[in-house]
Design an enzyme around this catalytic site. Structure first.
Site, PDB file in Angstrom:
ATOM      1  N   THR A  37       0.825  -1.202   0.000  1.00 32.38           N
ATOM      2  CA  THR A  37       0.000   0.000   0.000  1.00 32.38           C
ATOM      3  C   THR A  37       0.865   1.260   0.000  1.00 32.38           C
ATOM      4  O   THR A  37       1.978   1.285   0.538  1.00 32.38           O
ATOM      5  CB  THR A  37      -0.955   0.035   1.222  1.00 32.38           C
ATOM      6  OG1 THR A  37      -0.225   0.395   2.406  1.00 32.38           O
ATOM      7  CG2 THR A  37      -1.646  -1.307   1.418  1.00 32.38           C
ATOM      8  N   ASP A  55      -3.670   6.129   2.296  1.00 35.17           N
ATOM      9  CA  ASP A  55      -3.073   7.247   3.024  1.00 35.17           C
ATOM     10  C   ASP A  55      -3.410   7.029   4.486  1.00 35.17           C
ATOM     11  O   ASP A  55      -4.589   7.052   4.868  1.00 35.17           O
ATOM     12  CB  ASP A  55      -3.652   8.574   2.517  1.00 35.17           C
ATOM     13  CG  ASP A  55      -3.058   9.780   3.227  1.00 35.17           C
ATOM     14  OD1 ASP A  55      -2.543   9.642   4.356  1.00 35.17           O
ATOM     15  OD2 ASP A  55      -3.112  10.876   2.652  1.00 35.17           O
ATOM     16  N   ASN A  78       4.362   0.449   8.695  1.00 32.87           N
ATOM     17  CA  ASN A  78       5.716   0.905   8.371  1.00 32.87           C
ATOM     18  C   ASN A  78       5.782   2.374   7.967  1.00 32.87           C
ATOM     19  O   ASN A  78       6.794   3.030   8.194  1.00 32.87           O
ATOM     20  CB  ASN A  78       6.266   0.026   7.237  1.00 32.87           C
ATOM     21  CG  ASN A  78       7.470   0.648   6.557  1.00 32.87           C
ATOM     22  OD1 ASN A  78       8.576   0.648   7.113  1.00 32.87           O
ATOM     23  ND2 ASN A  78       7.267   1.197   5.360  1.00 32.87           N
ATOM     24  N   TYR A 142       9.589  14.084  15.943  1.00 26.61           N
ATOM     25  CA  TYR A 142       9.698  12.702  15.426  1.00 26.61           C
ATOM     26  C   TYR A 142       9.878  11.721  16.579  1.00 26.61           C
ATOM     27  O   TYR A 142       9.183  10.694  16.655  1.00 26.61           O
ATOM     28  CB  TYR A 142      10.865  12.609  14.438  1.00 26.61           C
ATOM     29  CG  TYR A 142      11.105  11.230  13.892  1.00 26.61           C
ATOM     30  CD1 TYR A 142      10.281  10.694  12.894  1.00 26.61           C
ATOM     31  CD2 TYR A 142      12.154  10.440  14.365  1.00 26.61           C
ATOM     32  CE1 TYR A 142      10.503   9.419  12.384  1.00 26.61           C
ATOM     33  CE2 TYR A 142      12.385   9.168  13.862  1.00 26.61           C
ATOM     34  CZ  TYR A 142      11.556   8.663  12.881  1.00 26.61           C
ATOM     35  OH  TYR A 142      11.774   7.396  12.383  1.00 26.61           O
ATOM     36  N   LYS A 146       7.264   8.736  17.750  1.00 26.31           N
ATOM     37  CA  LYS A 146       7.663   7.325  17.776  1.00 26.31           C
ATOM     38  C   LYS A 146       7.602   6.761  19.207  1.00 26.31           C
ATOM     39  O   LYS A 146       7.344   5.562  19.391  1.00 26.31           O
ATOM     40  CB  LYS A 146       9.067   7.164  17.175  1.00 26.31           C
ATOM     41  CG  LYS A 146       9.130   7.406  15.666  1.00 26.31           C
ATOM     42  CD  LYS A 146       8.383   6.320  14.897  1.00 26.31           C
ATOM     43  CE  LYS A 146       8.620   6.425  13.387  1.00 26.31           C
ATOM     44  NZ  LYS A 146       7.927   5.360  12.632  1.00 26.31           N
TER      45      LYS A 146
HETATM   46  N1  LIG Z   1      15.553   4.470   7.567  1.00 27.60           N
HETATM   47  C1  LIG Z   1      15.886   4.520   8.855  1.00 27.60           C
HETATM   48  O1  LIG Z   1      17.061   4.599   9.196  1.00 27.60           O
HETATM   49  C2  LIG Z   1      14.828   4.448   9.919  1.00 27.60           C
HETATM   50  C3  LIG Z   1      15.216   4.519  11.263  1.00 27.60           C
HETATM   51  C4  LIG Z   1      14.243   4.441  12.248  1.00 27.60           C
HETATM   52  C5  LIG Z   1      12.920   4.297  11.913  1.00 27.60           C
HETATM   53  N2  LIG Z   1      12.565   4.255  10.597  1.00 27.60           N
HETATM   54  C6  LIG Z   1      11.141   4.108  10.295  1.00 27.60           C
HETATM   55  O2  LIG Z   1      10.986   3.077   9.346  1.00 27.60           O
HETATM   56  C7  LIG Z   1       9.841   3.345   8.554  1.00 27.60           C
HETATM   57  C8  LIG Z   1      10.216   3.308   7.086  1.00 27.60           C
HETATM   58  O3  LIG Z   1      11.227   4.272   6.876  1.00 27.60           O
HETATM   59  P1  LIG Z   1      12.037   4.413   5.495  1.00 27.60           P
HETATM   60  O4  LIG Z   1      13.444   4.654   5.851  1.00 27.60           O
HETATM   61  O5  LIG Z   1      11.710   3.298   4.572  1.00 27.60           O
HETATM   62  O6  LIG Z   1      11.450   5.806   4.973  1.00 27.60           O
HETATM   63  P2  LIG Z   1      10.941   6.214   3.514  1.00 27.60           P
HETATM   64  O7  LIG Z   1      11.780   5.597   2.461  1.00 27.60           O
HETATM   65  O8  LIG Z   1      10.810   7.705   3.564  1.00 27.60           O
HETATM   66  O9  LIG Z   1       9.511   5.547   3.451  1.00 27.60           O
HETATM   67  C9  LIG Z   1       8.462   6.017   4.234  1.00 27.60           C
HETATM   68  C10 LIG Z   1       7.190   5.716   3.484  1.00 27.60           C
HETATM   69  O10 LIG Z   1       6.094   6.183   4.273  1.00 27.60           O
HETATM   70  C11 LIG Z   1       5.159   6.682   3.383  1.00 27.60           C
HETATM   71  N3  LIG Z   1       4.228   7.621   3.978  1.00 27.60           N
HETATM   72  C12 LIG Z   1       4.457   8.824   4.541  1.00 27.60           C
HETATM   73  N4  LIG Z   1       3.313   9.410   4.895  1.00 27.60           N
HETATM   74  C13 LIG Z   1       2.320   8.548   4.521  1.00 27.60           C
HETATM   75  C14 LIG Z   1       0.910   8.580   4.612  1.00 27.60           C
HETATM   76  N5  LIG Z   1       0.246   9.640   5.127  1.00 27.60           N
HETATM   77  N6  LIG Z   1       0.209   7.512   4.146  1.00 27.60           N
HETATM   78  C15 LIG Z   1       0.848   6.453   3.611  1.00 27.60           C
HETATM   79  N7  LIG Z   1       2.178   6.383   3.477  1.00 27.60           N
HETATM   80  C16 LIG Z   1       2.903   7.421   3.938  1.00 27.60           C
HETATM   81  C17 LIG Z   1       5.965   7.374   2.301  1.00 27.60           C
HETATM   82  O11 LIG Z   1       5.142   7.440   1.169  1.00 27.60           O
HETATM   83  P3  LIG Z   1       5.371   8.452  -0.039  1.00 27.60           P
HETATM   84  O12 LIG Z   1       6.290   7.693  -0.938  1.00 27.60           O
HETATM   85  O13 LIG Z   1       4.003   8.650  -0.594  1.00 27.60           O
HETATM   86  O14 LIG Z   1       5.971   9.701   0.528  1.00 27.60           O
HETATM   87  C18 LIG Z   1       7.135   6.437   2.134  1.00 27.60           C
HETATM   88  O15 LIG Z   1       6.931   5.484   1.126  1.00 27.60           O
HETATM   89  C19 LIG Z   1       9.310   4.715   8.994  1.00 27.60           C
HETATM   90  O16 LIG Z   1       8.257   4.540   9.920  1.00 27.60           O
HETATM   91  C20 LIG Z   1      10.519   5.343   9.669  1.00 27.60           C
HETATM   92  O17 LIG Z   1      10.153   6.322  10.624  1.00 27.60           O
HETATM   93  C21 LIG Z   1      13.483   4.337   9.597  1.00 27.60           C
END
Ligand SMILES: NC(=O)c1ccc[n+]([C@@H]2O[C@H](COP(=O)([O-])OP(=O)(O)OC[C@H]3O[C@@H](n4cnc5c(N)ncnc54)[C@H](OP(=O)(O)O)[C@@H]3O)[C@@H](O)[C@H]2O)c1
Length: 173
Positions: A37, A55, A78, A142, A146
């Site tokens: 999704t 969304d 996620n 943030y 979390k």
């Molecule tokens: N990467 C890290 O180092 C890290 C560390 C700690 C925690 N996290 C957590 O891991 C999860 C995934 O992170 P990631 O690194 O893969 O980030 P990412 O590449 O920015 O992916 C986040 C996804 O969330 C989607 N999103 C944001 N707002 C949304 C909404 N209102 N409805 C549906 N989808 C939405 C975005 O969609 P769009 O493409 O439409 O913008 C994007 O595809 C997140 O919860 C993040 O906080 C990541």
């Protein structure tokens, strides 16, 4: 521990970096189908992957996803976002509220909406993606969002347990 064998997984934010890995790894670990999704779903090159619009901040969108994916046994919350500033003093009020909508209210309301679906199959799983920032307050709004989700996950674990639904929080780092 419940198994992913034959499971039907729904991943929010599936187009993102980690979301895409949740999709592929779920299939590699035995899932039968994955709903990928996203706000703007994309095409996937595997018939076991079903793109679905979602969304997480939109109640109507959540309700439509529940209706379209009533066979889900694993919900992966996620999707997440980072506000423009890590400073709680500098970030705008609108950005604080928007971040809570995405990182806290979205996953909690999704868990509530999918509760009857998950409870329908013993051994179903809810996975909430938190962050090391749930523990370390360097992220301002943030981190607060979390940490709030982490607490909600712990409450949901207690509430889902009698239904046979396994709840896991992931402190991604
Ligand atoms: N990467 C890290 O180092 C890290 C560390 C700690 C925690 N996290 C957590 O891991 C999860 C995934 O992170 P990631 O690194 O893969 O980030 P990412 O590449 O920015 O992916 C986040 C996804 O969330 C989607 N999103 C944001 N707002 C949304 C909404 N209102 N409805 C549906 N989808 C939405 C975005 O969609 P769009 O493409 O439409 O913008 C994007 O595809 C997140 O919860 C993040 O906080 C990541």
């Amino acid at each position: 521990m419940p198994s992913l064998n034959g499971s039907v997984v729904l991943v929010t934010g599936a187009n993102g970096g980690i979301g895409t890995h949740f999709v592929h790894d779920a299939l590699a670990r035995g899932a039968a189908k994955v709903y990928a999704t996203a706000r703007s779903p994309r095409a996937w090159d595997d018939e076991r992957i079903v793109p679905l619009p979602l969304d997480v901040t939109d109640g109507a969108s959540i309700a439509a996803a529940v209706a379209a994916a009533a066979d889900v046994t694993v919900l992966v919350n996620n999707a997440g976002a980072i506000p423009p500033s890590a400073s709680l003093l500098d970030v705008t009020e609108a950005d604080i509220r928007a971040n809570m909508e995405t990182n806290f209210f979205g996953p909690v309301l999704l868990a509530r909406a999918f509760a009857p679906v998950l409870a329908a199959k013993k051994g179903s799983i809810l996975i909430d993606v938190h962050s090391v920032a749930s523990w370390y307050a360097f992220g301002g709004a943030y981190s607060a969002s979390k940490a709030a989700l982490w607490s909600a996950t712990n409450s949901l674990r207690i509430e889902f347990a009698p239904m046979g639904v396994h709840v896991t929080g992931v402190h991604m780092g």
